[in-house]
Scaffold this active site. Structure first.
Site, mmCIF file in Angstrom:
data_model
loop_
_atom_site.group_PDB
_atom_site.id
_atom_site.type_symbol
_atom_site.label_atom_id
_atom_site.label_comp_id
_atom_site.label_asym_id
_atom_site.label_seq_id
_atom_site.Cartn_x
_atom_site.Cartn_y
_atom_site.Cartn_z
ATOM 1 N N PHE A 118 12.470 14.133 10.662
ATOM 2 C CA PHE A 118 11.319 13.248 10.900
ATOM 3 C C PHE A 118 11.660 12.196 11.953
ATOM 4 C CE2 PHE A 118 9.334 13.642 6.392
ATOM 5 C CZ PHE A 118 8.875 14.903 6.724
ATOM 6 N N HIS A 121 4.071 -0.880 3.489
ATOM 7 C CA HIS A 121 3.260 0.340 3.327
ATOM 8 C C HIS A 121 4.250 1.487 3.119
ATOM 9 C CE1 HIS A 121 -0.174 3.073 4.178
ATOM 10 N NE2 HIS A 121 0.686 3.808 4.860
ATOM 11 N N GLU A 174 1.025 5.591 0.896
ATOM 12 C CA GLU A 174 0.426 6.681 1.697
ATOM 13 C C GLU A 174 0.743 8.067 1.120
ATOM 14 O OE1 GLU A 174 0.754 6.349 6.040
ATOM 15 O OE2 GLU A 174 1.417 8.433 6.055
ATOM 16 N N SER A 181 0.840 -1.201 0.000
ATOM 17 C CA SER A 181 0.000 0.000 0.000
ATOM 18 C C SER A 181 0.872 1.247 0.000
ATOM 19 C CB SER A 181 -0.937 -0.018 1.211
ATOM 20 O OG SER A 181 -0.213 -0.272 2.396
ATOM 21 N N GLY A 230 -3.082 10.341 16.949
ATOM 22 C CA GLY A 230 -2.698 11.608 16.330
ATOM 23 C C GLY A 230 -1.731 12.386 17.180
ATOM 24 N N ASP A 231 -1.113 13.347 16.559
ATOM 25 C CA ASP A 231 -0.217 14.284 17.245
ATOM 26 C C ASP A 231 -0.730 15.665 16.926
ATOM 27 O OD1 ASP A 231 1.741 12.542 18.322
ATOM 28 O OD2 ASP A 231 2.498 12.221 16.279
#
Ligand code: FAD
Length: 285
Positions: A213, A263, A11, A9, A101-102
């Site tokens: 990141f 992914h 993103e 997959s 979430g962030d």
């Protein structure tokens, strides 16, 4: 595991400008040629990109591909999440990636305090309570531990709670150490978690961005990879060529060791993901 049983997959994040949307259409057309199982689209906490998630997912579906919106619960109310779930359902969307979430930096703890959910397992529980078995629910997993977890043992228990709440499968945070992934999968099995744990893959194309990141999400860049990348300085061609070798090698080890899929975190870029995919010879499945 036969390749036909593995899931591949891709993103994206929702573009913020008309130019970004146009660029993503081109990127998507290239990546659609690879025939991924589905495209997923991230969701920004605090309202930053939430409308964009639905718009992007609908556009992908109108092009004939399966698309999965991410949904994060931090700072959200039950009513607002119910409305989003109903909207997804009304469009026939069947797969969702459920996250805590962030909050974007600058929100402090205000949004967190005003939300009705603290952890992703509560969101999974809510989705199941509201929509039964309608959605295939993916959750996040952290082979190198989530940065806010107290310990790896606590973190894997949190992961197990999400699965017990009704998650069907998981996608990991990216990592460059396959042993961390295999150990995590083994540990999950030992505590009775047997859902597929698909490995999240971040292609390496830009040294400073990768370091930024990775600091934020707690992914470790092995020392030898870091030193080598730093040694290339501004030579982006060498960075990309080396990154392609390293990440393709990682994917090969993961697939050979039984990973149920990959992914790809594309950051809305086609070239690196497409090159890795082709090197891996991932045929249509
Ligand atoms: P949780 O599973 O809730 O875990 C968060 C932390 O709390 C962990 O440290 C966990 O150990 C701990 N914890 C969990 N339950 C408990 C408990 N009951 N008691 C004490 N501690 C607990 N972010 C976005 O904003 N939008 C996105 O679209 C997005 N997509 C992502 C996709 C993937 C595949 C991944 C891996 C991450 C994504 N993220 C996204 C980032 C994610 O939201 C962050 O990593 C976030 O910090 C944690 O989310 P989670 O769902 O894993 O949270």
């Amino acid at each position: 595991m036969a390749q036909s049983e593995q899931n591949f997959s891709i993103e994206f994040f929702p573009p913020k400008t008309p130019e970004g949307s146009e660029k993503l259409r081109v990127v998507r057309a290239k990546l659609a040629d690879l025939h991924p199982k589905y495209f997923s689209v991230t969701f920004g906490a605090g309202g930053s990109t939430q409308k964009g998630t639905l718009e992007t997912v609908l556009e992908i579906r109108s092009e004939g591909h399966e698309a999965a919106p991410h949904l994060s619960c931090m700072g959200s109310s039950r009513d607002s999440l119910r409305a989003i779930l109903n909207e997804y359902k009304s469009h026939g969307i069947k797969r969702i990636v459920a996250l805590r979430g962030d909050l974007p930096s600058g929100y402090g703890s205000i949004g967190f305090a005003s939300g009705e959910f603290r952890y992703a397992n509560e969101l999974v529980e809510f989705i199941r309570a509201e929509t039964g078995d309608w959605f295939h629910i993916e959750v996040a997993a952290y082979p190198e531990m989530h940065p806010q977890a107290k310990s790896p043992q606590d973190d894997i228990q949190s992961f197990a709670r999400k699965v017990r709440a009704g998650a069907n499968s998981a996608i990991t945070q990216y990592f460059y150490n396959p042993d961390a992934y295999f150990r995590f999968v083994d540990d999950a099995h030992k505590i009775g978690v047997s859902v597929p744990i698909v490995a999240g893959i971040m292609p390496i194309t830009n040294y400073s961005q990768l370091m930024r990141f990775s600091d934020m999400c707690g992914a470790e860049i092995p020392r030898w990879v870091r030193i080598k990348l730093a040694s290339f300085g501004d030579d982006s061609e060498s960075i990309r060529a080396f990154g392609l070798d390293v990440v393709t090698g990682l994917c090969e080890r993961l697939l050979a060791g039984g990973a149920p899929g990959l992914h790809f975190y594309t950051l809305n870029q086609a070239v690196a993901t497409s090159a890795i995919w082709k090197r891996l010879n991932l045929a249509r499945h």
